[in-house]
Design a protein around this motif. Structure first.
Motif, mmCIF file in Angstrom:
data_model
loop_
_atom_site.group_PDB
_atom_site.id
_atom_site.type_symbol
_atom_site.label_atom_id
_atom_site.label_comp_id
_atom_site.label_asym_id
_atom_site.label_seq_id
_atom_site.Cartn_x
_atom_site.Cartn_y
_atom_site.Cartn_z
ATOM 1 N N ARG A 238 46.854 35.463 30.800
ATOM 2 C CA ARG A 238 48.110 34.998 31.386
ATOM 3 C C ARG A 238 48.180 35.351 32.873
ATOM 4 O O ARG A 238 48.609 34.525 33.698
ATOM 5 N N VAL A 239 47.768 36.555 33.235
ATOM 6 C CA VAL A 239 47.776 36.962 34.642
ATOM 7 C C VAL A 239 46.813 36.105 35.457
ATOM 8 O O VAL A 239 47.122 35.694 36.585
ATOM 9 N N VAL A 240 45.666 35.795 34.894
ATOM 10 C CA VAL A 240 44.708 34.916 35.581
ATOM 11 C C VAL A 240 45.311 33.525 35.782
ATOM 12 O O VAL A 240 45.277 32.962 36.884
ATOM 13 N N ALA A 241 45.898 32.966 34.729
ATOM 14 C CA ALA A 241 46.472 31.619 34.818
ATOM 15 C C ALA A 241 47.646 31.554 35.789
ATOM 16 O O ALA A 241 47.827 30.563 36.504
ATOM 17 N N ASP A 242 48.446 32.625 35.816
ATOM 18 C CA ASP A 242 49.646 32.632 36.657
ATOM 19 C C ASP A 242 49.361 32.916 38.123
ATOM 20 O O ASP A 242 50.249 32.757 38.969
ATOM 21 N N PRO B 283 40.106 50.236 37.259
ATOM 22 C CA PRO B 283 39.643 49.702 38.549
ATOM 23 C C PRO B 283 38.563 48.630 38.387
ATOM 24 O O PRO B 283 38.531 47.666 39.161
ATOM 25 N N GLU B 284 37.707 48.787 37.375
ATOM 26 C CA GLU B 284 36.616 47.825 37.183
ATOM 27 C C GLU B 284 37.149 46.469 36.735
ATOM 28 O O GLU B 284 36.766 45.426 37.283
ATOM 29 N N TRP B 285 38.024 46.446 35.716
ATOM 30 C CA TRP B 285 38.494 45.124 35.272
ATOM 31 C C TRP B 285 39.451 44.495 36.276
ATOM 32 O O TRP B 285 39.517 43.270 36.400
ATOM 33 N N ALA B 286 40.195 45.319 37.019
ATOM 34 C CA ALA B 286 41.069 44.761 38.054
ATOM 35 C C ALA B 286 40.240 44.077 39.140
ATOM 36 O O ALA B 286 40.580 42.974 39.607
ATOM 37 N N ASN B 287 39.160 44.709 39.553
ATOM 38 C CA ASN B 287 38.253 44.083 40.520
ATOM 39 C C ASN B 287 37.618 42.824 39.953
ATOM 40 O O ASN B 287 37.431 41.825 40.662
ATOM 41 N N TYR B 288 37.298 42.853 38.670
ATOM 42 C CA TYR B 288 36.691 41.686 38.015
ATOM 43 C C TYR B 288 37.667 40.505 38.034
ATOM 44 O O TYR B 288 37.270 39.361 38.302
ATOM 45 N N LEU B 289 38.945 40.761 37.736
ATOM 46 C CA LEU B 289 39.944 39.688 37.756
ATOM 47 C C LEU B 289 40.002 39.022 39.129
ATOM 48 O O LEU B 289 40.115 37.787 39.238
ATOM 49 N N ASP C 29 44.794 46.315 42.927
ATOM 50 C CA ASP C 29 45.900 47.192 42.528
ATOM 51 C C ASP C 29 47.054 46.390 41.943
ATOM 52 O O ASP C 29 47.678 46.795 40.958
ATOM 53 N N GLN C 30 47.364 45.249 42.558
ATOM 54 C CA GLN C 30 48.436 44.403 42.037
ATOM 55 C C GLN C 30 48.069 43.834 40.670
ATOM 56 O O GLN C 30 48.907 43.765 39.765
ATOM 57 N N ALA C 31 46.818 43.402 40.519
ATOM 58 C CA ALA C 31 46.371 42.861 39.228
ATOM 59 C C ALA C 31 46.469 43.920 38.142
ATOM 60 O O ALA C 31 46.944 43.656 37.033
ATOM 61 N N ALA C 32 46.030 45.138 38.461
ATOM 62 C CA ALA C 32 46.077 46.222 37.485
ATOM 63 C C ALA C 32 47.504 46.528 37.078
ATOM 64 O O ALA C 32 47.823 46.630 35.883
ATOM 65 N N SER C 33 48.392 46.680 38.056
ATOM 66 C CA SER C 33 49.768 47.046 37.727
ATOM 67 C C SER C 33 50.467 45.943 36.946
ATOM 68 O O SER C 33 51.248 46.223 36.036
ATOM 69 N N THR C 34 50.175 44.682 37.249
ATOM 70 C CA THR C 34 50.785 43.567 36.525
ATOM 71 C C THR C 34 50.375 43.576 35.056
ATOM 72 O O THR C 34 51.215 43.432 34.154
ATOM 73 N N VAL C 35 49.081 43.755 34.808
ATOM 74 C CA VAL C 35 48.585 43.772 33.427
ATOM 75 C C VAL C 35 49.123 44.986 32.686
ATOM 76 O O VAL C 35 49.614 44.872 31.548
ATOM 77 N N ILE C 36 49.037 46.155 33.300
ATOM 78 C CA ILE C 36 49.442 47.392 32.618
ATOM 79 C C ILE C 36 50.940 47.399 32.332
ATOM 80 O O ILE C 36 51.375 47.839 31.262
#
Length: 212
Positions: free
Chosen positions: A22-26, A45-51, A62-69
């Motif tokens: 969902r975060v990827v699509a949005d 940090p690894e999956w956030a960088n991957y996204l 950092d934004q991707a990580a916080s959104t998912v978490i």
């Protein structure tokens, strides 16, 4: 005894997958066929960088990580999706062995699980791979958990469900009990290296008794 969390004690791997998709699509990214498997076991940090780097999410890591978490934490607010027999299995094992958790989940979700299940009193240490320097399949999180228990890694056993998790525990030199994730089955060649393959974490106390 060192337990993985996602896929072993909580049925959360699908939830992680849905939230990340969902975060990827949005956020302007594009999901790929290998993305789900690639991120299993990665540290935050690894999956956030991957996204961001691999899937093209238009956020900072950092934004991707916080959104998912944050979305995962909202899902945990009503209670984490604890797998049947998981809490009883941890308590049974803890009666005879020091117990730890070594997870790729962030500390906030590990703490939410321990608080919701009342396992804080029996789990001696809980380690997130983001605290260990590298995610699975690197052995770092397992080695750190063993150090915190004050036990040599070779004297520990691990319980894992995924290919990368199994590889991490094996690389740490631990005895490995596999509980294959039915949604994301581990590589058969890696699974074959486990000491025992269980249908459920609820079967672990009996398996340990059989090896005594």
């Amino acid at each position: 005894m060192i337990f993985d969390l996602d896929g072993v004690l909580v049925d959360s791997e699908q939830q992680w997958d849905r939230v990340r998709r969902r975060v990827v699509a949005d956020n302007g990214g594009r999901w790929t066929d290998e993305a789900t498997t690639a991120m299993l076991g990665m540290s935050t940090p690894e999956w956030a960088n991957y996204l961001v780097a691999d899937l093209g999410v238009a956020l900072t890591p950092d934004q991707a990580a916080s959104t998912v978490i944050e979305e995962m934490a909202r899902g945990y607010a009503a209670g984490p999706p604890v797998l049947p027999g998981a809490v009883a299995a941890v308590r049974a094992v803890a009666a005879d062995h020091p117990v730890a958790i070594a997870s790729s989940s962030p500390p906030v979700l590990i703490s939410a699980f321990l608080s919701a299940t009342g396992l804080e009193e029996v789990v001696r240490t809980a380690v997130s791979s983001e605290q260990a320097g590298a995610g699975k399949p690197a052995p770092d999180v397992y080695l750190l958990a063993a150090r915190r228990l004050g036990v040599a890694a070779e004297a520990c056993a691990a319980v894992e469900d995924s290919t990368n998790g199994l590889r991490a525990a094996l690389a740490a030199g631990m005895t490995v009990f596999a509980v294959p994730n039915p949604h994301f089955p581990p590589d058969p060649e890696v699974l074959a290296q486990a000491t025992a393959v269980l249908n459920s974490v609820a079967d672990l106390p009996a398996a340990l008794a059989g090896q005594a």
